[in-house]
Scaffold this active site. Sequence first.
Site, mmCIF file in Angstrom:
data_model
loop_
_atom_site.group_PDB
_atom_site.id
_atom_site.type_symbol
_atom_site.label_atom_id
_atom_site.label_comp_id
_atom_site.label_asym_id
_atom_site.label_seq_id
_atom_site.Cartn_x
_atom_site.Cartn_y
_atom_site.Cartn_z
ATOM 1 N N ASP A 231 -35.817 48.994 -2.564
ATOM 2 C CA ASP A 231 -34.703 49.815 -2.078
ATOM 3 C C ASP A 231 -34.331 49.317 -0.693
ATOM 4 O O ASP A 231 -35.139 49.415 0.245
ATOM 5 C CB ASP A 231 -35.100 51.288 -2.011
ATOM 6 N N ASP A 390 -30.108 58.020 -13.163
ATOM 7 C CA ASP A 390 -30.853 58.917 -12.268
ATOM 8 C C ASP A 390 -30.756 60.347 -12.803
ATOM 9 O O ASP A 390 -29.916 61.141 -12.346
ATOM 10 C CB ASP A 390 -30.281 58.857 -10.840
#
Length: 541
Positions: A231, A390
């Site tokens: 990330d 997600d």
Amino acid sequence: MQNVDPNITLHFARDFMKKLIFPGVGAFGSAMEFLFSKNYLEPLKKYISSGRPFMGICIGMQTLFDKSEESPNVPGLGIIPGTVKLFSKSDKSVPHMGWNRVINLKEIKNINDGKKDDDEEQEDDINFGIKEDSVYYFVHSYSVPYTDELKEWTLSSTQYGKEMFISVIQKNNIFATQFHPEKSGYAGLKILRSFLKGKGIVDTSDRNVITKNPELLSQDSFTKRIIACLDVRTNDGGDLVVTKGDQYDVRERSTSGQIRNLGKPVDLARRYFKEGADEITFLNITSFRNCPLADLPMLEILKLTSETVFVPLTIGGGIRDVTDPDGKFHSALEVAGEYFRSGADKVSIGSDAVYAVEKYISNNMKLSGDTAIETIAHAYGSQAVVISVDPRRVYVESPNDAPKHHVIHTKYPGPRGENWCWYQCTVKGGREGRDIDVHQLVTACEAMGAGEILLNCMDKDGTNSGYDLELIQDVKKDVKIPVIASSGAGKLEHFFEVFSETKVEAALAAGIFHRNEIPIQSVKSYLKEKNFLVRNDCTKL
């Protein structure tokens, strides 16, 4: 050189170059149409017919054949008789995406001009350095089935499910691989080195046909992939860092509240490559919304990473239509193209996939042809498009409480003892829920042309409690494209659980790798002990 006719350029190259490598990704029809539009077709055919060494990679191999089922009305180069065909989806996921073994049906020697600098190069003097005890990276939905009619062209075959296809062709000056040697780690680099340093031309007298029956020798040796995820975002000082949070919160819980810094993106990617990661995924969680496309920091990260990392790279975040600060518009296809040219192999689409599916559903399940998923898949192939999901659990008392959604029975009751739930898709990094469930999303994205699902779970993220097996099992029933399990890995047993209890092709982790809690090789060694096939070829050149 900007105003030079590309036809003249390739004629010049054909007359003076000693060897030609023709790599390719994407769709057969797009590749052939590009060659035609740039006036490359005839010069390319003439170069091959000249007898000089030629190496094709992936689409560069497929275009050598007469035609492909992917684009039935578009002729190929016609160098090799035959048709490139779509894999059967009855017994496996398609695309064939990951690391697999090859079986050599011939033995080719004397390709190195007699120059043997060391023992390792001497080994590379056989079959262009292709080893049966190595695995190589494949990413394709179409292949050429092995037949006796193509025996003289076939150097190696590979088994995927119940189908055996040609993975390497070789005849005289033509050498080509269905897999990507440039993305196959050190094993793949040895093949490229062998082609570049050797003659690249093999006469019939130099070739001994091994009397193997490929159907008896071939077995599906498709490996499970371990993917390292980074990330990436800017910290409060404006520097790019790799971060990881609990439940999507990446700030330290101390009074400082600083962005959690776990390392530099390029340095960590190099480390994971050396440790044996099968793929590396960069998720851009900043998106650099006020930055011109040409100046995106992630482009530079990809360029630097691809110089020393030779496994597939995926980039996610910001793959959508964008407008520069000066008002210049760039389509999602153009954005993806910049990432591909900078070293990415796949792009991951998150929020925009949800919006595209909402549009698809409201349009009575009809494709519009203009979504990021559709345009990128058409140009670069479905294998280039990953959908990052997600979701979060929404508990209900019974399926009747969520009539519009795909509800499953769960072994893990909700806060009020609910035994049913559905998975709500979110956008904007999980900050906003939408009235669409995971089942609707993944099936629609597959219909649009996506080639892989990156399946996260907000309830599991940062918990180290294991993957959401119920979610993964349910999604694997919904689609025929590969699925990557993500969110929740905290110990070795979690990788075993996800591969043994679901049919998932890959497992992704982040924090436990960043913090050195579990090395990647420990995961692979553990899985190997449990009789799973994994890639372990991490030796250097």
